[in-house]
Each structure stands twice: as C-alpha cells, then as structure tokens.
Design a protein around this motif. Sequence first.
Motif, PDB file in Angstrom:
ATOM      1  N   HIS B 454       0.768  -1.231   0.000  1.00 43.27           N
ATOM      2  CA  HIS B 454       0.000   0.000   0.000  1.00 43.27           C
ATOM      3  C   HIS B 454       0.803   1.287   0.000  1.00 43.27           C
ATOM      4  N   SER B 455       1.899   1.325  -0.695  1.00 43.21           N
ATOM      5  CA  SER B 455       2.662   2.567  -0.657  1.00 43.21           C
ATOM      6  C   SER B 455       1.888   3.719  -1.293  1.00 43.21           C
ATOM      7  N   ASP B 456       0.969   3.384  -2.213  1.00 44.31           N
ATOM      8  CA  ASP B 456       0.145   4.442  -2.815  1.00 44.31           C
ATOM      9  C   ASP B 456      -0.669   5.181  -1.763  1.00 44.31           C
ATOM     10  N   ILE B 457      -1.222   4.397  -0.877  1.00 40.84           N
ATOM     11  CA  ILE B 457      -2.073   5.012   0.145  1.00 40.84           C
ATOM     12  C   ILE B 457      -1.227   5.897   1.053  1.00 40.84           C
ATOM     13  N   ILE B 458      -0.033   5.427   1.354  1.00 41.86           N
ATOM     14  CA  ILE B 458       0.827   6.230   2.220  1.00 41.86           C
ATOM     15  C   ILE B 458       1.162   7.558   1.541  1.00 41.86           C
ATOM     16  N   LYS B 459       1.424   7.460   0.242  1.00 46.91           N
ATOM     17  CA  LYS B 459       1.721   8.691  -0.497  1.00 46.91           C
ATOM     18  C   LYS B 459       0.530   9.643  -0.468  1.00 46.91           C
ATOM     19  N   HIS B 460      -0.626   9.048  -0.692  1.00 49.85           N
ATOM     20  CA  HIS B 460      -1.839   9.856  -0.690  1.00 49.85           C
ATOM     21  C   HIS B 460      -2.012  10.580   0.649  1.00 49.85           C
ATOM     22  N   MET B 461      -1.737   9.841   1.702  1.00 50.06           N
ATOM     23  CA  MET B 461      -1.897  10.431   3.027  1.00 50.06           C
ATOM     24  C   MET B 461      -0.865  11.532   3.261  1.00 50.06           C
ATOM     25  N   ALA B 462       0.324  11.331   2.727  1.00 54.19           N
ATOM     26  CA  ALA B 462       1.350  12.363   2.876  1.00 54.19           C
ATOM     27  C   ALA B 462       0.891  13.657   2.209  1.00 54.19           C
ATOM     28  N   LYS B 463       0.208  13.492   1.069  1.00 52.75           N
ATOM     29  CA  LYS B 463      -0.295  14.679   0.375  1.00 52.75           C
ATOM     30  C   LYS B 463      -1.332  15.413   1.222  1.00 52.75           C
ATOM     31  N   LEU B 464      -2.146  14.609   1.902  1.00 59.49           N
ATOM     32  CA  LEU B 464      -3.215  15.216   2.696  1.00 59.49           C
ATOM     33  C   LEU B 464      -2.700  15.863   3.977  1.00 59.49           C
ATOM     34  N   PHE B 465      -1.475  15.510   4.301  1.00 55.29           N
ATOM     35  CA  PHE B 465      -0.953  15.835   5.619  1.00 55.29           C
ATOM     36  C   PHE B 465      -1.129  17.314   6.002  1.00 55.29           C
ATOM     37  N   ASP B 466      -0.907  18.178   5.039  1.00 58.54           N
ATOM     38  CA  ASP B 466      -0.982  19.604   5.345  1.00 58.54           C
ATOM     39  C   ASP B 466      -2.381  20.039   5.774  1.00 58.54           C
ATOM     40  N   ASN B 467      -3.373  19.347   5.243  1.00 57.32           N
ATOM     41  CA  ASN B 467      -4.744  19.785   5.531  1.00 57.32           C
ATOM     42  C   ASN B 467      -5.321  19.190   6.802  1.00 57.32           C
ATOM     43  N   ILE B 468      -4.646  18.206   7.318  1.00 52.61           N
ATOM     44  CA  ILE B 468      -5.207  17.525   8.493  1.00 52.61           C
ATOM     45  C   ILE B 468      -4.708  18.212   9.753  1.00 52.61           C
ATOM     46  N   THR B 469      -5.622  18.552  10.634  1.00 54.00           N
ATOM     47  CA  THR B 469      -5.198  19.272  11.838  1.00 54.00           C
ATOM     48  C   THR B 469      -5.375  18.468  13.114  1.00 54.00           C
ATOM     49  N   VAL B 470      -6.194  17.416  13.050  1.00 59.83           N
ATOM     50  CA  VAL B 470      -6.412  16.645  14.275  1.00 59.83           C
ATOM     51  C   VAL B 470      -5.117  15.949  14.681  1.00 59.83           C
ATOM     52  N   PRO B 471      -4.618  16.186  15.916  1.00 60.02           N
ATOM     53  CA  PRO B 471      -3.314  15.686  16.326  1.00 60.02           C
ATOM     54  C   PRO B 471      -3.157  14.185  16.146  1.00 60.02           C
ATOM     55  N   MET B 472      -4.188  13.428  16.575  1.00 56.35           N
ATOM     56  CA  MET B 472      -4.062  11.973  16.523  1.00 56.35           C
ATOM     57  C   MET B 472      -3.825  11.521  15.088  1.00 56.35           C
ATOM     58  N   ALA B 473      -4.517  12.159  14.148  1.00 52.62           N
ATOM     59  CA  ALA B 473      -4.381  11.779  12.751  1.00 52.62           C
ATOM     60  C   ALA B 473      -2.997  12.155  12.229  1.00 52.62           C
ATOM     61  N   ARG B 474      -2.534  13.331  12.590  1.00 55.74           N
ATOM     62  CA  ARG B 474      -1.203  13.759  12.150  1.00 55.74           C
ATOM     63  C   ARG B 474      -0.149  12.798  12.687  1.00 55.74           C
ATOM     64  N   ALA B 475      -0.300  12.466  13.968  1.00 56.51           N
ATOM     65  CA  ALA B 475       0.657  11.553  14.586  1.00 56.51           C
ATOM     66  C   ALA B 475       0.646  10.212  13.863  1.00 56.51           C
ATOM     67  N   SER B 476      -0.553   9.746  13.498  1.00 55.81           N
ATOM     68  CA  SER B 476      -0.649   8.463  12.817  1.00 55.81           C
ATOM     69  C   SER B 476       0.084   8.492  11.490  1.00 55.81           C
ATOM     70  N   ILE B 477      -0.105   9.580  10.746  1.00 55.27           N
ATOM     71  CA  ILE B 477       0.559   9.653   9.443  1.00 55.27           C
ATOM     72  C   ILE B 477       2.078   9.660   9.629  1.00 55.27           C
ATOM     73  N   LEU B 478       2.532  10.427  10.615  1.00 52.41           N
ATOM     74  CA  LEU B 478       3.974  10.487  10.851  1.00 52.41           C
ATOM     75  C   LEU B 478       4.514   9.112  11.205  1.00 52.41           C
ATOM     76  N   TRP B 479       3.787   8.417  12.009  1.00 51.26           N
ATOM     77  CA  TRP B 479       4.248   7.084  12.400  1.00 51.26           C
ATOM     78  C   TRP B 479       4.358   6.177  11.176  1.00 51.26           C
ATOM     79  N   LEU B 480       3.322   6.261  10.314  1.00 53.19           N
ATOM     80  CA  LEU B 480       3.325   5.451   9.102  1.00 53.19           C
ATOM     81  C   LEU B 480       4.544   5.776   8.242  1.00 53.19           C
ATOM     82  N   MET B 481       4.818   7.068   8.101  1.00 53.81           N
ATOM     83  CA  MET B 481       5.960   7.497   7.302  1.00 53.81           C
ATOM     84  C   MET B 481       7.239   6.861   7.831  1.00 53.81           C
ATOM     85  N   GLY B 482       7.390   6.944   9.138  1.00 52.56           N
ATOM     86  CA  GLY B 482       8.590   6.412   9.752  1.00 52.56           C
ATOM     87  C   GLY B 482       8.672   4.909   9.584  1.00 52.56           C
ATOM     88  N   GLU B 483       7.563   4.226   9.856  1.00 51.44           N
ATOM     89  CA  GLU B 483       7.561   2.782   9.842  1.00 51.44           C
ATOM     90  C   GLU B 483       7.859   2.247   8.437  1.00 51.44           C
TER      91      GLU B 483
END
Lengths: 418, 1042
Positions: B454-483
């Motif tokens: 699912h690297s496509d989905i991760i990329k998609h989420m990275a694109k959305l990252f700027d628009n997402i403000t909820v901390p838990m969601a931001r943290a989740s994306i960052l974790w995914l990026m790292g993992e």
Amino acid sequence: MINSLFLINPSGEIFLEKHWKSVVSRSVCDYFLEAKEKALEPEDVPPVIHTPHHYLISIYRDKLFFLSVIQTEVPPLFVIEFLHRVAEMIQDYFGECSETVVKDHMVMVYELLEEMLDNGFPLATESNVLKEMIRPPTILRSVVNTLTGTSNVGDTLLTGQLSTIPWRRAGVRYTNNEAYFDVVEEIDAILDQSGTTVFAEIQGVVEACVKLSGMPDLTLSFMNPRLLDDVSFHPCVRYKLWESERVLSFIPPDGNFTLMTYHVNAQNLVAIPVYVKQSISFFECGSDGRLDVTVGPKQTMGKTVEGVMVTVHLPKTILSINLTATQGSYTYDNGTKLLVWDIGKLNPQKLPNLRGSLSLQAGAPKPEENPSLNIDLKIQQLAISGLKVNRLDMFGEKYKPFKGVKYITKAGKFQVRT
Amino acid sequence: NTISKSNSCIVHFLISFSPSRNEDLKEMLESNKESLKLEAMKRVVGLIAKGKNASELFPAVVKNVASKNIELKKLVYVYLVRYAEEQQDLALLSISTFQRALKDPNQLIRASALRVLSSIRVPIIVPIMMLAIKEAASDMSPYVRKTSAHAIQKLYSLDQDQKELLIEVIEKLLKDKSTLVAGSVVMAFEEVCPDRIDLIHKNYRKLCNLLVDVEEWGQVVIISMLTRYARTQFTSPWKEDGVFDEHNERAFYESDEEKTRDETEAKPYMMDPDHRLLLRNTKPLLQSRNTAVVMSVAQLYWHLAPKNEVSIVTKSLVRLLRSHREVQYIVLQNIATMSIQRKGMFEPYMKSFYVRSTDATHIKSLKLEILTSLANEANISTILREFQTYVKSQDKQFAAGTIQAIGRCATNISEVTDTCLNGLVLLLSNRDETVVAESVVVIRKLLQIQPTQHSDIIKHMAKLFDNITVPMARASILWLMGEYCERVPKIAPDVLRKMAKSFTSEEDIVKLQTVNLAAKLYLTNSKQTKLLTQYILNLGKYDQNYDIRDRTRFIRQLIVPNDKNGALSKYAHRILLAPKPAPVLESAYKDRDRYQLGTLSHTINTKASGYLELSDWPAVAPDQSVRNVEVIEPVKEWAPSLGKTVKSKPAKSSDDKFYSDSGEEEEKGSGSSSSEDGSSSSSSEGVLHILQNERVCPESGSDAESHVQKNSSQTSEESDKSSSQSEKSSSESDSEKKERKTKTPLQKKTVKPTSWTYVTKQQHTKTIFVNVINQHSVLQTFSYSHWSTLCVSLFTQLCPLSLAFPLQLSGPAFVPEKSHDLLHRMTGKGLSAQYQFPRQPCLYQPTMVSVQISLTNTTDHPLEQIHIGDRSPTGLNIHCFNTIECLEPEASVTVFMGIDFNDSTQAANFQLCTKEDHFSVSIQPAIGELLLPITMTELDFRKEQGKLLGMNESSATITMAAENMTSQPISRPVATVANLGMVPSSQDNVHRFAGKTANSGAVVLVTVELRGESTALITINTEKSVMGSMLLRDLKLALAQA
C-alpha cells in the motif's frame, strides 16, 4: 435494592425525593447533573452512572428524569422497569405525568411510592391493588372528603394483594358491562432514497378497556393467530392455553390495561401505506438549497390515511427557509432547526406537496448528508398486518356484556433516508 | 459526614422554614380536630417529599401514632420512618403502639405495623424486631409473612450480629408454599446468606414449580438465584458439542415409537432432570411483559442451557428493543456481549440493529458494535452498504464510530479488506475533520496488518498531511511514514522537513512522532536527514513537556554514535525498526462475559459491590438426592410403591428417558405438595389454601360437576386411543397396585376429588403428566374455568409434540437430482446455466425457495461479471448471488440464490448478465418445490386436518400397480413430486405427509390411503386451495406412473 428516588426536571431542579432505606443526601445527584450537562439532548444521558459510592440508574420520560440510587448489585432492567412503572402509575392516577401534576399531588405520590416499595423491593405495583389502598382523586371525592372528613386511604383487607389474581380488585360492580379492545399496529420502517424498503416490521399491541362486574373469565380468539410471531402478555393471560390453542384466555384486570403486545411474522411482507417523493439539494456554490417533498398513498387497503405529518431535523447550518405547502401547514423552529409539516388527511387526487428554498449561513459548507424525514400517520379501522379478532366469549358471569373491537394502524419509527 | 449532613439540614431549615409557619403546624398537630391534624400532616409529608427538614416537629407528630384515623396514622408512619433514625429517643415512644398492632386481628394492620417497626433504624429495638419477625414468619397470613421476609433484610442491615438467627427464619420461610412469600424470602436469602446454598436444595423443585405464579419482581430475584444454584449443582451441558444435547431435545419432543434403546443408552451426558425442570419452567416467562423478567430468563438460558437451546431467547430479546430507550440500552449491551460469542444467534435479526437517525448516541454506538460483531462473509456487503449511510451522518461522533467499525470488519473478514481500505481512502477527502482523522487512524491500523502493497495510500496520506489538523491523525501519518519510510524514500524526508518547520507549534503527541520519524529516517537515510534530525532533536531537548525531552534524550543516545553508548547504538536499527505486531481490532465487549449477563456489573464493566460470582460448572455433580423432599404423613403409605415403579422404569423403554426422569421428581414433588394440601385443612398455616379452595368451590358449583363428567368421558376416549402404548410402557399390575394405593389417601380428601379420580384412571405413563398439571393446578388455584383449561392442557401435554407447535421444519426427505435448463449454451453465447432445487430452507429469507444454479463457460475466452440484472414481475423478491468476476473457459461454478415465489407457480423471470450480454431467463417452479417439509405427530396431523376441511380439502382416487402398494414406493414418488416430510402413521395402508408453503407458512397435509387391490385415495388439505389442486394433479400423475 432501590435505595432512593429523585424526580428531577429538565432544568436540574430536584422536586421530589423518597428514601426507602437510610437517607441518601441529594448531593449524589450532582454526578447525574454533571452527566446531564455534558449530554447534548436529555435522551443522551447515560441510563447507568457509576459514582464512588452509589450507582445511579435513571430514565427520562415525559420531560422528567426519574433517578434512582442503588448501593449494591441489582439487575439494571429491574430498576428501569420499576421506574417506568412509577411513571405509568402517576399517569394512571392523575391523567398525565408531568412536573405540575406531581407537585400538585405531592403527598399522594409520596404515599404511593411508600406502598410500591418496601425496603427497596417492589411490594405492590399493580394499579388495581394500589387503587384499593389509595384511591385516586376525583372531584366528587375531594368535595365529599372535605365535607365529611373521610379519607382517601383504604382500610379494607387487601383482597387483590392476597389473592392469586393480584391484578384484579374484588367486588367490581358496573351497571353497563362493557369490554373494548383496541388493536393498534405500528409500522417501523426505514426507506432509502429510492423508496425501497431497507427494513420494515409491524409491532402490534392489544389495549383493553374492560369494565365488567364480578370475576369474568374472557376468551379472545383471532381469525389468523398464525400471523403473530412473538408475543408478550399481561400476567393475567394463561400462557399454556395460548401455546396449545392460540387463544387468549384471562381474567382481566379492572379498567385499562395492555393485554398483549406482538410482533408480526417477519415472513409476511409489510405493506407500506405511503410513499414519499423527496428531493433536498444544496447547491455547491452559493448558500442556497431546495426542498421538495410530496407524499402520496401507496398500499392503504382502500382506507384513508389521516394525521400525516412529516418531521425533518434540518442541518444546523440552515439560516432560514421559505416554503409553500399545497396542503396543511408547516412550522419551523429556527432554534432547534425542526421543520414539522402537518398534512392531515391524504387525498389521492391531489397529492400534498411542500417546496421552496433553504438558505444556508453565509460561508457555511454544504451539508454532507441530507436530513432524513420522519413520517407520522394514522389509518382508522385497519390493522395493516391483516390481524382480525374472531370472537370474545365470557364465562363465569351471567350478564351479557357489550363488546367492541377497534383497529388502528400508525407509523412507529418510520424513517425515510434522503 | 454526619456533621455535613446536619449542617445541610440547618441550611435547609434556615431557607425553607419561617419559624412562624413551623409553629403553625405544631399548633395544628396538637389541636383536637382530626381534620386540622390531617391537614398538618399532609403539609409535613409534603415538606419531606420536597427534601426539606421537618425533624423538629417530631414530638408533635409522634403523639398521633395511635390515632384512629387510618389516613392520619399512615402519614405519621411515613414521618416516623423518615426521622426515627435522627430522633431515636423520641421514636421509642411509639414502639409500644406497634407492638400492640402486631397482635391486631386485621392482617393488614399487623403487616403495616411490622413494616414500620422494622423500618425504624434504631439499634436499641433490635431484640424487639427480632421477636416480631420470628412471630410474623409463622403468621397465618401470607401477606404478613411476606412483610417479615422484607423485615429480615432491614434488621440485617441494622445489626449484622443477628445473622444466625435470621438465617433460621429464612430457612423457615423458604419452606413456605405461598407464591406471595417466595420472591421476598429469596431476596432476603440473597442479601443475608447467599452462600448457604444448602438451604435451597429441599426447596429447589418447589421454587421451580411456583415460579410462573410468583409476582414478576420476585421472579427476577428467584431466577438469578437459581442460576447461581444450578451452576454449582449440575454438570456442564456444553461438553459434547451439542450432539447429545440435540438428542436429548429430540427425546423431549418426539413420541417414543421410533427410537431404539441403545441410542439413548450410549449417551455419556445426561442432563439432570432438575436442570431440565428449571429450563422448562422458566421458558414461558420469556413472554412476560416485564423486561427484567425476560432478560433474567435470557441470561439463565445463556449460562445454563445446552448451546443449541440458547437461541430460543433471541426473539424475545429482540422484542425488548421495542421498549423504552433505557431498556434498549441495557438489552443491547447484553446482546453485544452475546453476539461476540454466538454470531448465529442474532444474525437473522440483523436488520433490527439498523440505526435510525433519531436514536440516542449511546444506542447508536451499541447497535454499531453489534452489527460489527455480526458481520461475516455472507452479509458483509449488506452491512457495509448500511455503514456507508452512517458515515454520512450528521452526528460526527457516530460517523467516527462507524469508521472504526469498518476497520474492524476489514480486519475480521479478509475478503473485504481491500474494499474497506479503498472506501476509507475516499473518506480522506471528506470535509469533516473528525471523519478524516478517524479514517487516518483506522487506515494506519489496517496498513499495519498488510503493509506490503500500500505505498500508494501512504503517499496519498502524505499529500493530505498539510490539511489535516487533528493531532491523533497527524501523529498516525507520521508514524506510518517512519515505519514504512523505505517504501516512500522520497516523500518521508520531505515530510520531516515540513515538520521541522512547524515542530514548536505542534501538539505533544505529534512532536513525539516527529522525533520517532526523525530517528528512523536518520537510521535509513542519514545522508539526507542528518541535519534535520539534529535540528529536531535540539528543539525537543528544550521542549516544555518532559516526555518529549526524555524521548529526545533517549533517541539521541541511541542513534548518534559516541563512545559511551557504543554497545547499544549497534542495535538501534533493530530496536527502532523492529517488525511490529499488527494491532488487533476487537470489540469493547470482548471481556464483558466475565460478568453474569443482565447484572449491573456487566453494564458498568466493573464489579459492583455485592456482586455474586457465577461459579464454574462442577466436574462431578454433587449428590442429586439432596433435592428430594421427604414425603409426609398421609402419602407415606404409597410412596414406596411409587418408588418401585420408578426404579423399574429405566429398564423398560429407554427412549422416554426424559419423561421418566422428570416424572420421578415430579411425582415426588406433587406427592409432597398434595399431601400438604390434604393436611392443610387441619394446619393453621394453610390459610392460603383454604382461601383458594373457598374461591374455587362456591364459584364452580354445578359447573364443576359437568366438567368432571366431561373429564371422564374424555378420559375413556383417551385411554382407548393409547391402549396400544400402554402395553409397551407399563406393566398392568404395577399401575393397578398404585391405583389402589393412591385411592386410599384420596378418599379422605374433599377438596379436589375430580383431579384425583382422573389420575387413577390413567396408565402409569400418563400419570406423570397428570401429576404435572395436577400439581400445577393446586398451586395456581385455578378458578372453575380452569378446569376446561386443564382438560385442554392435559391433552396437549399428552402429545408432547404439540408443545413445539410452531411447526418444526425438518430436513428434506429426498432431494431429486433432476436439473433443468436455465440457459442453453447456444442462446447464451457459450454461457450455459442449469438450475435445480436443493430443497433446503433458504438462508437469506425464510420465505424464499433456494435455487442452485450451475454456470458453465463453454466458450474459449473468460466471461466476466456474471450477475443478475432486471427482473419481472418487478416486485419479485430475489436474493441474487454475488457477481462472479470471472469465469474461465471450460470452468463451471455453482451458486445459490433465493427466490420468493410468493406461493405461486408463476415463473420468476430475470436477466442473467455478463459484461457484454444479457439473457432473459426464467425459472418455473414445480408446485412441490414451493413447500418445506415439517415434522408432526399423527395426532397433530389429524388435528390440523380437522381444521382444514370443506373448501380446503381436495381429493382424488387413482389406480396404481399392485407391487407399489407398500410404503417405500409410495413415499418415494411423493417425495419426488413435493418437498414434504413423512408423518409416522399407525395404520399400514395410510401414509401421511406434511409440509408448509415457503412464503405464507400455510400447512399442506397429504394423505395417501391405499384401498383394496390397486386403488388409492389421495387427499390434500390446505388453505391454499389452488396449490392444493395443483399438487393433487402432480401427485396423481406421479403415483399412477409409479
């Protein structure tokens, strides 16, 4: 079991308290009031609240909170069921259950509560028994009481309480002996946008008003009992006989009571009496939307559909609405965003329609989901499931009672998704 | 505490009382006029009700305790109970009045005196209360005894030292035969000595039998006590995976002819008859109007019944969902727990859990919980479609809950994981923030389960990252990026760069994940990120939050090599980028089953005070005989002989094992109770019985006699019918002996001769049933009309199957393998389809007929997207098979669909579509396929047949070959033509078959009577007369051929 009861009005004022064991300070209600503050609607207050020393079980009914305080393990339904019985008892005694009524009859309510529980365990919850002990107020009686100084409290032997038919008081006498049964069916349904049925079922209830002298033994039979899938009975119904013969045999309580509730066999398709054509749309740009709702009869079995009412919870971002109804009238409360369109009788020739424009608050985004419509309706002289009462026989008494059966179909939780 | 209480009292007092008004009330109470006193008391009680303090009126009030006016007295009682605790000395003044009232001839006054006396919580009067309770426990009036049971609990809470004495009283009251007392004394038992299970043994059967007649609140208490009792006394019925239980169940319903004895003897688990008694006697209570009673029976079945019987409670629980919101809440909670363990139980009622927009929030989330638990491969598409509606809900909290539910479905059902994931990704572009945030969190969990694709989905989420403000969601994306930074080698450093810029303004949870991401990137891609990482670590070092400072320090030591930590940093890669186990998404109700269902503890998910654990089943059952009740005086004489018959029984026919066992205890139970009945006229305690008898006798009068006559006539009829059975079942001498013996004590009895004469006329096996009813009648105190009830219920009891009246479906007798052409390969451009009727009840909807379709691809290229298109008539209810994505050449596939033919042979027309084409096809069912076989006894069959005469009957005489005159060839052609079940027949030349129509469930009865040489009479009884005649035509054809 049940330690204390508090009655609380929606604004959080405690206006009655009753303790069946040691007194519990009313400060315990603070936990409840806190939860009530948090909830958006009174319905959202959790029914069971866990505090450090007590458990609070509450119901919200007729715009009143009935809050009971529990100290030890008890089945929560036991308490909830009892609280509803208290509400029903107040309704039964005084005609309605509201803050004013309770405040007006404070002493009598208190006395009734005293009789209903002993040490927190239900003692007398049958309305027939209670009425023998504490007589309900009537205008005539209150006049007589003030003149003669006689009381409202019964001192006779509690025959009802002692017999094995606790639901019926003894020595009932009427000049006109009559027994009426109302078969009321409710359609619960969810329809989707296209009007197809997502879910539909019929729930019915047989309400009885029996005013017969002595100890009548009634047998009620249906033409088509096989329709009934799941049933529950008033304790007076002999279950064995229902199992074997599919007839209701019972010695009725005196007055009004619910004889049985039933669920119609899920195998039968449910006839949906009305259809709703609706379009609610919001324009992508600009702050406008349109609403267009038409209601028409569908499977009505040749009867007229009455009391049709459409209720819509409009989205919070609606600023104002401007609608015209071809039939009936509509009301709109801008505070709660509740739109109620009262149509009345449905005329197949000229279908009622409500249309117009909705305007949104400036800058507010277009609502994600369109609000669903709740439909209310009534059809007289029809049980939509086709259930029919066959006959009513009476044994045990000599006189000839007057008998009547009425059928009504209503909308229960009837929802149209849009 | 007391200080604060009294303080608040004072405050109350100051606010609510003007001294003058108080004086005013005092004056009124001390006046001579009754009406003034009454008025004053009403006002005082009004004050109490409002929660205001009226304690200082105590002296004035207590003077009126001996008043003649009942209403005034009651109000004074109310006052006393409320304030006695605070004014103990003054309260003692009233005690003597109560002591006097305890001796009053009026039971109502005795009871209320005891009620008030025991409610005065003053330790000094404990001995007086103890004495009063003891006395009241042996009062004539059951109402007073009930009050004493309540008083036991009050005294116990006042003074625990009295426990031993109180247990004695409880023991005495447990023996009470009155339904009025049973509930209250069990309540006292539960509060005072719930561990003294030994007190229950002797009363167990009595309590089971009384249960139906106890008032509803008592039922709840007794049922929950008996649940605990049963778990300590019986062995588990769950061990044998239902095979043997089923068997047992069959033995219960089926008449005895067909089974062989070794079948029953082979079974290793035998349910204790007492265990069965409990299950049987609680079942009718599922129909109670009291929701608490229904729930308590449901939990009893859940904890005690064999697995295959638990599902009988389903329907009733679903019914409760129609009740008040609070009831729904509790019931849904319990269903949530149940549905995790037993999906199948609630799956047919899935739609009852659909959410309405008007439901309260907590109801919505519970329904969601249940729907998620019910999801399986078959229904997931329906559930997901429903979830799609919920996601759009205006209630955002609920929408978020739905997203989590989708996540759970996706992990549980691997088939839909991808669909769900795609759906969730679409939600990422939703306008609502909470929805997006929740989706991110759930996607993160799902990706962890299947990280590979699912690297496509991760990329998609990275694109959305700027628009997402909820901390838990931001943290989740960052974790995914790292993992999964190795999968997105270009994007991850860029995200880190952005984070470095905004680090200081982020929430703590986001900062932590940023540090993590930095560390992981440093390890995998240090060239690009070294400086960034150091910058972030520096920021973290001076953060306000010590967690972040701590983490930063730790990470720095771990990843940046220096001399001191050399050992550990070697492993940094393995520590930080270790493969992590995927999170398990499971229900919040998963571990709730440690609490007994229906309890408060279950609802709040912590142990409530006073919660009594449900013990595990014992490995070996304790002695069963402890529950046997000794038989008392008048019956003693015949008890031994009874014992003998019982003992000889198991040797006889083992297939009525169930009855003989239950009979054994039933007989004993009834023996004792009837003996009690007999003796009651002399004993002083039997007031209730006398009362009852008085009520029964005068009312019935002449009617009773006529009923007796009816009884006996019916009896003789009945005994004629069953004479054949009697030879098998009981030896003549035995029953005769018993007859003589039983008669002796009976002649003394005047009360209920009718039932007893009836008994003696029956054979032994029948006696059991009669006893059941007889005992019941004694307890239930039927008024005269019950005699008719009795006769009827007797007949139905005698033919056990009618207990299971809602017709029992059985498996098909024979499944014809003939298949019909649905689509020929020529017309179908290479796609050929054949259908046949597997004669199984349709899984999708009971009203449907299942159809099995085999599709074959005869072309040389794969056919794609085979599915069902338009149908006609339009109202036709079809459950389509799932679209077949691809059918390879020469391959064939078998699918099932359900069609509701609406009980007519009208063809079901629909279109069978492939990607390119669609073909109109039709299925025309033979009339016999619209039926479902049912089992019934011959007696039932006749009864049903009796109802369907006249218009509903069609018959014809046919000629058939003589060699076909035996049973086997008859049943075969009949079964081929129509899906009917065989009904056992006592006559050789009559064959009976029963079924019901699939849609309406109307009964269809077929009788084939062979007459003389080669003629046979076919009779069909059904209310669907058109179907009847069509079926007759088919049968005629088939049998004539045969």
